[in-house]
Motif scaffolding. Sequence first.
Motif, PDB file in Angstrom:
ATOM      1  N   UNK A 136      -2.116  14.928 -55.572  1.00 21.17           N
ATOM      2  CA  UNK A 136      -0.758  15.478 -55.524  1.00 21.17           C
ATOM      3  C   UNK A 136       0.297  14.625 -56.203  1.00 21.17           C
ATOM      4  N   UNK A 137      -0.111  13.490 -56.816  1.00 22.84           N
ATOM      5  CA  UNK A 137       0.885  12.628 -57.453  1.00 22.84           C
ATOM      6  C   UNK A 137       1.243  13.126 -58.848  1.00 22.84           C
ATOM      7  N   UNK A 138       2.519  13.037 -59.216  1.00 23.66           N
ATOM      8  CA  UNK A 138       2.886  13.164 -60.629  1.00 23.66           C
ATOM      9  C   UNK A 138       4.003  12.161 -60.911  1.00 23.66           C
ATOM     10  N   UNK A 139       4.059  11.657 -62.130  1.00 29.08           N
ATOM     11  CA  UNK A 139       4.999  10.585 -62.470  1.00 29.08           C
ATOM     12  C   UNK A 139       6.440  11.044 -62.261  1.00 29.08           C
ATOM     13  N   UNK A 140       7.206  10.205 -61.604  1.00 35.14           N
ATOM     14  CA  UNK A 140       8.613  10.525 -61.381  1.00 35.14           C
ATOM     15  C   UNK A 140       9.437   9.312 -61.834  1.00 35.14           C
ATOM     16  N   UNK A 141      10.236   9.497 -62.888  1.00 37.69           N
ATOM     17  CA  UNK A 141      11.042   8.383 -63.425  1.00 37.69           C
ATOM     18  C   UNK A 141      12.029   7.928 -62.357  1.00 37.69           C
ATOM     19  N   UNK A 142      12.223   6.607 -62.263  1.00 34.72           N
ATOM     20  CA  UNK A 142      13.138   6.071 -61.248  1.00 34.72           C
ATOM     21  C   UNK A 142      12.397   5.731 -59.959  1.00 34.72           C
ATOM     22  N   UNK A 143      11.205   6.307 -59.767  1.00 33.01           N
ATOM     23  CA  UNK A 143      10.376   5.984 -58.592  1.00 33.01           C
ATOM     24  C   UNK A 143       9.144   5.213 -59.051  1.00 33.01           C
ATOM     25  N   UNK A 144       8.348   5.826 -59.943  1.00 35.83           N
ATOM     26  CA  UNK A 144       7.066   5.219 -60.324  1.00 35.83           C
ATOM     27  C   UNK A 144       7.210   4.047 -61.286  1.00 35.83           C
ATOM     28  N   UNK A 145       8.405   3.869 -61.861  1.00 36.99           N
ATOM     29  CA  UNK A 145       8.615   2.718 -62.733  1.00 36.99           C
ATOM     30  C   UNK A 145       9.565   1.703 -62.080  1.00 36.99           C
ATOM     31  N   UNK A 146       9.781   1.818 -60.775  1.00 35.87           N
ATOM     32  CA  UNK A 146      10.718   0.907 -60.098  1.00 35.87           C
ATOM     33  C   UNK A 146       9.989   0.017 -59.091  1.00 35.87           C
ATOM     34  N   UNK A 147      10.757  -0.895 -58.457  1.00 35.03           N
ATOM     35  CA  UNK A 147      10.130  -1.938 -57.636  1.00 35.03           C
ATOM     36  C   UNK A 147       9.277  -1.383 -56.497  1.00 35.03           C
ATOM     37  N   UNK A 148       9.719  -0.304 -55.883  1.00 33.20           N
ATOM     38  CA  UNK A 148       8.972   0.258 -54.749  1.00 33.20           C
ATOM     39  C   UNK A 148       7.520   0.563 -55.111  1.00 33.20           C
ATOM     40  N   UNK A 149       7.266   0.924 -56.379  1.00 29.67           N
ATOM     41  CA  UNK A 149       5.900   1.222 -56.826  1.00 29.67           C
ATOM     42  C   UNK A 149       5.276   0.067 -57.616  1.00 29.67           C
ATOM     43  N   UNK A 150       6.110  -0.736 -58.308  1.00 30.17           N
ATOM     44  CA  UNK A 150       5.561  -1.735 -59.244  1.00 30.17           C
ATOM     45  C   UNK A 150       5.767  -3.181 -58.791  1.00 30.17           C
ATOM     46  N   UNK A 151       6.489  -3.391 -57.674  1.00 28.62           N
ATOM     47  CA  UNK A 151       6.860  -4.750 -57.248  1.00 28.62           C
ATOM     48  C   UNK A 151       5.663  -5.663 -57.008  1.00 28.62           C
ATOM     49  N   UNK A 152       4.485  -5.092 -56.726  1.00 32.86           N
ATOM     50  CA  UNK A 152       3.315  -5.930 -56.452  1.00 32.86           C
ATOM     51  C   UNK A 152       2.230  -5.741 -57.507  1.00 32.86           C
ATOM     52  N   UNK A 153       2.610  -5.217 -58.665  1.00 30.49           N
ATOM     53  CA  UNK A 153       1.617  -4.932 -59.714  1.00 30.49           C
ATOM     54  C   UNK A 153       1.011  -6.195 -60.319  1.00 30.49           C
ATOM     55  N   UNK A 154       1.807  -7.252 -60.479  1.00 29.93           N
ATOM     56  CA  UNK A 154       1.284  -8.363 -61.269  1.00 29.93           C
ATOM     57  C   UNK A 154       1.507  -9.745 -60.681  1.00 29.93           C
ATOM     58  N   UNK A 155       2.360  -9.881 -59.681  1.00 28.11           N
ATOM     59  CA  UNK A 155       2.714 -11.244 -59.280  1.00 28.11           C
ATOM     60  C   UNK A 155       1.911 -11.761 -58.084  1.00 28.11           C
ATOM     61  N   UNK A 156       0.938 -10.981 -57.639  1.00 26.60           N
ATOM     62  CA  UNK A 156       0.222 -11.361 -56.416  1.00 26.60           C
ATOM     63  C   UNK A 156      -1.269 -11.444 -56.664  1.00 26.60           C
ATOM     64  N   UNK A 157      -1.889 -12.489 -56.111  1.00 29.73           N
ATOM     65  CA  UNK A 157      -3.364 -12.530 -56.087  1.00 29.73           C
ATOM     66  C   UNK A 157      -3.775 -12.038 -54.721  1.00 29.73           C
ATOM     67  N   UNK A 158      -4.252 -10.805 -54.654  1.00 24.04           N
ATOM     68  CA  UNK A 158      -4.588 -10.230 -53.360  1.00 24.04           C
ATOM     69  C   UNK A 158      -5.861 -10.863 -52.804  1.00 24.04           C
ATOM     70  N   UNK A 159      -5.928 -10.957 -51.488  1.00 24.08           N
ATOM     71  CA  UNK A 159      -7.159 -11.472 -50.872  1.00 24.08           C
ATOM     72  C   UNK A 159      -8.296 -10.466 -51.079  1.00 24.08           C
ATOM     73  N   UNK A 160      -7.955  -9.166 -51.072  1.00 27.93           N
ATOM     74  CA  UNK A 160      -8.962  -8.126 -51.204  1.00 27.93           C
ATOM     75  C   UNK A 160      -8.424  -7.007 -52.073  1.00 27.93           C
ATOM     76  N   UNK A 161      -9.305  -6.415 -52.888  1.00 29.75           N
ATOM     77  CA  UNK A 161      -8.910  -5.228 -53.670  1.00 29.75           C
ATOM     78  C   UNK A 161      -9.911  -4.124 -53.361  1.00 29.75           C
TER      79      UNK A 161
END
Length: 193
Positions: A136-161
């Motif tokens: 049911x997802x579709x790209x929404x500008x202002x949501x999918x390119x903002x911190x709420x969706x991207x804030x943890x994309x690259x700066x974290x080494x997760x313990x588990x993926x």
Amino acid sequence: MEARVSEPKLILVFSGKRKSGKDYVTDLIQNRLGSDVCGVLRLSGPLKQQYAQEHGLDLDQLMGSGLYKEQYRADMILWGEIRRQQDPGFFCRLATRGVVSDARRLSDLQWFWSEFPRQTQSVRVQSSDETRQQRGWSFSAGVDDAESECGLDSRVEFDWIITNETNAPSLEEQLRPILKLAEEAVSLTAMDQ
Ligand SMILES: Nc1ncnc2c1ncn2[C@@H]1O[C@H](COP(=O)(O)OP(=O)(O)OP(=O)(O)O)[C@@H](O)[C@H]1O
Ligand SMILES: C[C@@](O)(CCOP(=O)(O)O)CC(=O)O
């Protein structure tokens, strides 16, 4: 996992994009462990409760996975950001036992690392855009390119993926080591009582 009188023994902090399956995976963990020892907490729970009250909206639908909440998502994000700027721990403080299903920003994770450094384990749920679209997802500008969706994309080494895809190893298999940790935490909690 839940320490009824003392601190929690383990806090699993999940993050992932919209429709990656955060709720699905955390519900699965809770079903396996039992709701008496494992609580699933949504940072967005108190946020949505307060937001629904202030705006006269239907909380159940905001908590669900349908279209209703998506109509309000962009405004809820802004509203929540203003609250977090005033107090970064505002929503996290309410979620200090068990499994947190929806960390979206570095400040959310940082709060758990600083308050519960020994107990916090970070978990990322990943799905391809194709799979998320089928859910049911579709790209929404202002949501999918903002911190709420991207804030943890690259700066974290997760313990588990966790890869939540039909062609990936089963969730059962991927979650096995995390469930093992949780079961150990449950035994420690039982010994405290
Ligand atoms: N492994 C899976 N098998 C079957 N259905 C799944 C699976 N993972 C997720 N789903 C379904 O996909 C939809 C989206 O999943 P879910 O609500 O868990 O995502 P989410 O990451 O919590 O999304 P949001 O950020 O919008 O709350 C739900 O209808 C859920 O039941
Ligand atoms: C407003 C917000 O909490 C909505 C989260 O909704 P959900 O976890 O996708 O059901 C997102 C955010 O805090 O940035």
